[in-house]
Design a protein around this motif. Structure first.
Motif, PDB file in Angstrom:
ATOM      1  N   LEU A 270      32.007 -91.870 -23.193  1.00  0.00           N
ATOM      2  CA  LEU A 270      32.632 -90.785 -23.948  1.00  0.00           C
ATOM      3  C   LEU A 270      33.728 -90.101 -23.130  1.00  0.00           C
ATOM      4  O   LEU A 270      34.795 -89.761 -23.663  1.00  0.00           O
ATOM      5  CB  LEU A 270      31.572 -89.767 -24.374  1.00  0.00           C
ATOM      6  CG  LEU A 270      30.567 -90.247 -25.422  1.00  0.00           C
ATOM      7  CD1 LEU A 270      29.460 -89.216 -25.612  1.00  0.00           C
ATOM      8  CD2 LEU A 270      31.267 -90.527 -26.755  1.00  0.00           C
TER       9      LEU A 270
ATOM     10  N   GLY B 158      36.664 -92.168 -23.256  1.00  0.00           N
ATOM     11  CA  GLY B 158      37.408 -91.983 -24.494  1.00  0.00           C
ATOM     12  C   GLY B 158      38.324 -90.768 -24.450  1.00  0.00           C
ATOM     13  O   GLY B 158      39.475 -90.826 -24.927  1.00  0.00           O
ATOM     14  N   THR B 159      37.842 -89.676 -23.863  1.00  0.00           N
ATOM     15  CA  THR B 159      38.698 -88.487 -23.742  1.00  0.00           C
ATOM     16  C   THR B 159      39.872 -88.749 -22.793  1.00  0.00           C
ATOM     17  O   THR B 159      40.982 -88.272 -23.026  1.00  0.00           O
ATOM     18  CB  THR B 159      37.888 -87.290 -23.239  1.00  0.00           C
ATOM     19  OG1 THR B 159      37.382 -87.561 -21.918  1.00  0.00           O
ATOM     20  CG2 THR B 159      36.721 -87.003 -24.177  1.00  0.00           C
TER      21      THR B 159
ATOM     22  N   CYS C  13      35.039 -87.586 -29.282  1.00  0.00           N
ATOM     23  CA  CYS C  13      34.412 -87.971 -28.001  1.00  0.00           C
ATOM     24  C   CYS C  13      33.881 -86.743 -27.265  1.00  0.00           C
ATOM     25  O   CYS C  13      32.756 -86.752 -26.755  1.00  0.00           O
ATOM     26  CB  CYS C  13      35.413 -88.725 -27.131  1.00  0.00           C
ATOM     27  SG  CYS C  13      35.842 -90.374 -27.722  1.00  0.00           S
TER      28      CYS C  13
ATOM     29  N   THR D  12      30.845 -85.157 -29.130  1.00  0.00           N
ATOM     30  CA  THR D  12      29.644 -85.977 -28.916  1.00  0.00           C
ATOM     31  C   THR D  12      29.123 -85.822 -27.494  1.00  0.00           C
ATOM     32  O   THR D  12      27.906 -85.768 -27.268  1.00  0.00           O
ATOM     33  CB  THR D  12      29.955 -87.453 -29.206  1.00  0.00           C
ATOM     34  OG1 THR D  12      30.560 -87.576 -30.492  1.00  0.00           O
ATOM     35  CG2 THR D  12      28.678 -88.295 -29.165  1.00  0.00           C
TER      36      THR D  12
END
Length: 389
Positions: free
Chosen positions: A43, A46-47, A262, A265
């Motif tokens: 995650l 993703g950021t 992202c 979450t």
């Protein structure tokens, strides 16, 4: 360190290794923790990828807008849920008693995110990767002081192993020429990274305490509320010109949505993993996030590959597994035992009083029947037979 002290540390480490039950190391709980930790790293990757696209392809540097979107989503979800709870878990009761604590927590979390992003303008990627690991020793110290966490030699060795893995990753970056970033004011940039790591450690420590003693909903609701307020104020002060000049396209909107999903979450799942392990263990697992970002960059940004990246990944994984093989208990009140109640001092005292009362009654009965009292043994039981004269 003297030779005797060195031998003492080695002896402690070897003793702990000998007492390991190696067949019980790779349990389902450990594998689950490892998988969840790497999910958090994915995650963060993703950021990082979405932020990289915004910066390189669209020349947007809007960290406060990105943070404000995340905090707003957390606020809409978890703060709203707190409004419908009753009793001490209701948002009004929490604000009445602990508002200033959560204000400081929200401030630490927001400024930690902002400081590390700002550091890229002044120092290099290598410095950020190395100094960002400062969160680990700070977390160890804070956990030991405030949460009374009992660490063993194997835990400190595991942290050192993970840091060695980070060193291999930084070395691979230097070899492949990936030392990106600025060097306009390295001292200021490095100071921002250290401040960010310290604030992250404080935020994660508070998160561990709140999640394990109160609830995940309370932590996320309060951080979402105060994080939205603080990041919104900073957004209006620092980035109002940048936001006003954005030339909105569907690509920019999609990247911002991907970043928000992202990050939201990550904030939602991180308390779950911390509740299973600890803030220190989670941050050890997150050391692989830079490697995941690199592997994505091999295809998206044409980064140069080095075999040291694989070595770094393996070493960090080994250190993380070592850290989680031995539990790190905290000094919490012991629960009431179902068998006899000896873990509860009040219950044990009541039992002793009851036994003492039975002893007095039996002694009184024996005195009335035979005219002689019989001694009690150890204050807990009495002799039930008498000697006939």
């Amino acid at each position: 360190m003297s030779h005797n002290q060195h031998e003492s540390v080695c002896e402690k480490l070897s003793r702990e290794l000998r007492h390991f039950k190696w067949r019980e190391v790779f349990t389902w709980r450990l594998l689950k923790t490892l998988a969840l930790g790497q999910g958090l790293s994915a995650l963060i990757c993703g950021t990082a990828v979405t932020s990289q696209y915004l910066a390189t392809e669209f020349h947007l540097d809007i960290p406060m807008l990105q943070s404000c979107i995340n905090y707003t989503l957390v606020c809409l979800t978890y703060t709203t849920a707190l409004c419908f709870r009753k009793g001490d878990e209701n948002i009004l009761q929490i604000l009445r008693t602990k508002w200033w604590k959560y204000l400081l927590l929200g401030l630490a979390d927001v400024e930690a995110n902002y400081a590390v992003v700002k550091a890229y303008q002044y120092t290099t990627l290598t410095s950020i990767q190395l100094l960002d690991c400062f969160i680990l020793p700070v977390l160890l110290i804070l956990s030991r002081v405030f949460l009374k966490t009992r660490y063993r030699i194997i835990h400190y060795v595991a942290v050192c192993v993970c840091l060695a893995g980070v060193g291999a990753m930084v070395g691979a970056d230097l070899i492949s020429g990936r030392d990106q970033g600025s060097s306009s004011n390295i001292l200021l940039g490095d100071g921002l990274v250290i401040i960010s790591a310290t604030l992250y450690a404080v935020s994660n420590l508070c998160q561990e305490y709140i999640v394990k003693n109160n609830s995940r909903m309370e932590f996320l609701g309060m951080v979402g509320l105060f994080g939205t307020l603080i990041s919104g104020i900073q957004l209006g002060i620092l980035e109002h010109n940048e936001v006003a000049n954005i030339q909105w396209t569907w690509q920019i909107a999609l990247l911002l949505c991907g970043f928000a999903v992202c990050m939201y979450t990550l904030y939602s799942c991180m308390p779950v993993v911390i509740n299973m392990t600890s803030a220190t263990a989670v941050n050890l697992s997150l050391l692989t996030a830079d490697l995941f970002s690199l592997f994505c960059g091999l295809f998206l940004f044409q980064y140069t590959f080095s075999g040291l990246y694989v070595v770094s990944l393996v070493v960090i994984m080994v250190g993380f597994i070592m850290f989680n093989t031995v539990p790190t208990p905290t000094r919490t009140p012991e629960p009431v035992s179902e068998e006899g109640g000896h873990d509860n001092q009040a219950a044990e005292l009541d039992e002793e009083r009851q036994v003492g009362s039975e002893v007095e009654n039996q002694e009184k009965e024996e005195t009335d029947s035979s005219g002689k009292s019989l001694p009690a043994e150890n204050g807990h039981r009495c002799v039930l037979s008498s000697v006939k004269m």
